[in-house]
Design an enzyme around this catalytic site. Structure first.
Site, short mmCIF file in Angstrom:
data_model
loop_
_atom_site.label_atom_id
_atom_site.label_comp_id
_atom_site.label_asym_id
_atom_site.label_seq_id
_atom_site.Cartn_x
_atom_site.Cartn_y
_atom_site.Cartn_z
N GLN A 100 41.68 53.70 44.44
CA GLN A 100 42.09 53.06 43.19
C GLN A 100 41.14 53.48 42.08
O GLN A 100 39.94 53.23 42.15
CB GLN A 100 42.12 51.53 43.29
CG GLN A 100 42.80 50.94 42.06
CD GLN A 100 42.71 49.45 41.94
OE1 GLN A 100 41.62 48.91 41.87
NE2 GLN A 100 43.85 48.79 41.91
N TYR A 186 42.42 45.33 32.67
CA TYR A 186 41.54 46.48 32.51
C TYR A 186 42.11 47.47 31.49
O TYR A 186 43.07 47.16 30.79
CB TYR A 186 41.25 47.10 33.88
CG TYR A 186 40.53 46.13 34.80
CD1 TYR A 186 39.27 45.65 34.46
CD2 TYR A 186 41.13 45.64 35.95
CE1 TYR A 186 38.61 44.71 35.26
CE2 TYR A 186 40.48 44.70 36.76
CZ TYR A 186 39.22 44.25 36.40
OH TYR A 186 38.58 43.32 37.19
N ARG A 324 43.45 38.73 50.68
CA ARG A 324 42.34 38.01 51.30
C ARG A 324 42.44 37.91 52.82
O ARG A 324 41.41 37.99 53.50
CB ARG A 324 42.20 36.62 50.66
CG ARG A 324 41.72 36.64 49.20
CD ARG A 324 40.28 37.06 49.07
NE ARG A 324 39.85 37.25 47.70
CZ ARG A 324 39.42 36.28 46.89
NH1 ARG A 324 39.40 35.03 47.32
NH2 ARG A 324 39.02 36.56 45.67
#
Length: 366
Positions: A100, A186, A324
């Site tokens: 990424q 971002y 998670r």
């Protein structure tokens, strides 16, 4: 009837053995100084190689792209060599891994940037957003993101080239492809979302102009990897995370999906808002994205095995990213296949530290 989670999927030259994606999750375990990936990270990712696809934690593309202490980069020779340890370990364990590529833009602090101000589409501070820095005495802590400066028009081509070079570095490091981080507030998001972009040049104002940076970076990544199917894009239409908000997200992101279809990237990875009381993403919106984009669609956002199977059967998702639970369950696909109980992750070890809370979670066989 075959379990939809365990049907294979062809992604360009890659054959994914199941529909379960390990999404990018920041863990801040790189070797210091230099933010270099290491053997501990290689062990962590290799333990999780049974995922259909792994997307690495956010990996910053240049010194000015960094936003959090301890995160790995992909712009130095040492970082490339460190990532090669990771990809070799994942491939030896039978897995597939994309890098990424990350430029945080305004979500940084001047202490991480040699005293310089962060850069963004616009000189708009992300109010109330705190980033992970090295505090006094080297102790980590959180601080308000610094006020950014707006990139001059002539600087933007250089940022696009930094993404392209990062993609070339990723391929040299042995990754199977790259994912552009265009989500969660971002840099790409800072150009795309209307309330984060007040530019007056060809990169701001109209939807067409706000899409320009995303399109230029996506095309650069396709050229750098040499294979559009090895490029994915992560988007977050409704998250409002880190202060990025769009006035008309369905219009903006359906147009973005159509633009990425023109470019021919391999997948779009949608990060749904997943906090308590978050806005739900309507199925009609998901179907509109499906209609606009013929490639693979990945969805992430607190998916259980049951919800994941339903999404695949309904056809608007091709792959499901489950975040998670992968932290505490290195063999998550095996557990989902048989409905086994899941280990709970330790919140105190998510960011920074050593092997505890990273590589010491027991597999089902134990």
């Amino acid at each position: 009837m075959q379990d939809p989670l365990f049907q294979s999927l062809r992604l360009g030259a890659l054959e994914l053995p199941n529909r379960i994606v390990m999404p990018p999750m920041t863990r801040s375990r790189s070797t210091q100084p230099g933010d270099v990936p290491n053997e501990l990270m290689a062990e962590y990712y290799a333990q999780r190689a049974s995922a259909g696809l792994i997307v690495s934690e956010g990996t910053y593309i240049s010194p000015m792209a960094k936003g959090y202490a301890g995160t790995p980069g992909i712009h130095t020779e040492a970082q490339i060599a460190g990532w090669r340890k990771v990809t070799d370990a994942v491939h030896a364990a039978g897995g597939r891994i994309f890098a990424q590529l990350w430029h945080v833009g305004r979500l940084s602090h001047s202490s991480l940037l040699g005293g310089a101000a962060p850069v963004s589409s616009s000189a708009i501070q992300a109010e109330g957003v705190r980033v992970f820095i090295e505090g006094e005495g080297g102790m980590p802590g959180f601080a308000q993101a610094s006020l950014p400066r707006a990139l001059d028009t002539h600087e933007i081509a250089g940022i696009v080239e930094q993404y392209a070079q990062a993609a070339r570095n990723a391929m040299a490091a042995g990754f199977d492809g790259v994912e552009l981080h265009g989500a969660n507030g971002y840099l790409v998001n800072q150009f795309l979302d209307s309330f984060a972009n007040d530019r007056k040049d060809q990169y701001g104002g109209s939807l067409e102009n706000r899409l320009r940076f995303l399109g230029e970076v996506a095309r650069a990544l396709v050229a750098a990897t040499g294979d559009a199917s090895r490029v994915g894009i992560r988007l977050a239409p409704l998250t409002t995370l880190n202060g990025c908000v769009d006035a008309n997200p369905e219009e903006t992101y359906t147009a973005a999906a159509a633009r990425l279809a023109e470019i021919g990237v391999g997948y779009i990875h949608i990060a749904e808002a997943d906090w308590d009381d978050a806005p739900l993403m309507p199925v009609a919106f998901k179907r509109a994205l499906r209609a606009a984009f013929p490639g693979a669609m990945i969805y992430a956002g607190k998916y259980t095995a049951e919800r994941a199977r339903a999404a695949l059967e309904e056809g608007w998702a091709d792959l499901i990213a489950i975040g998670r639970p992968f932290v505490a369950n290195p063999d998550l696909p095996a557990r989902l296949r048989v409905g086994a109980p899941l280990n709970e992750h330790d919140r105190d070890t998510l960011f920074g530290g050593g092997a505890r809370g990273l590589t010491d979670y027991p597999p089902l066989a134990a």
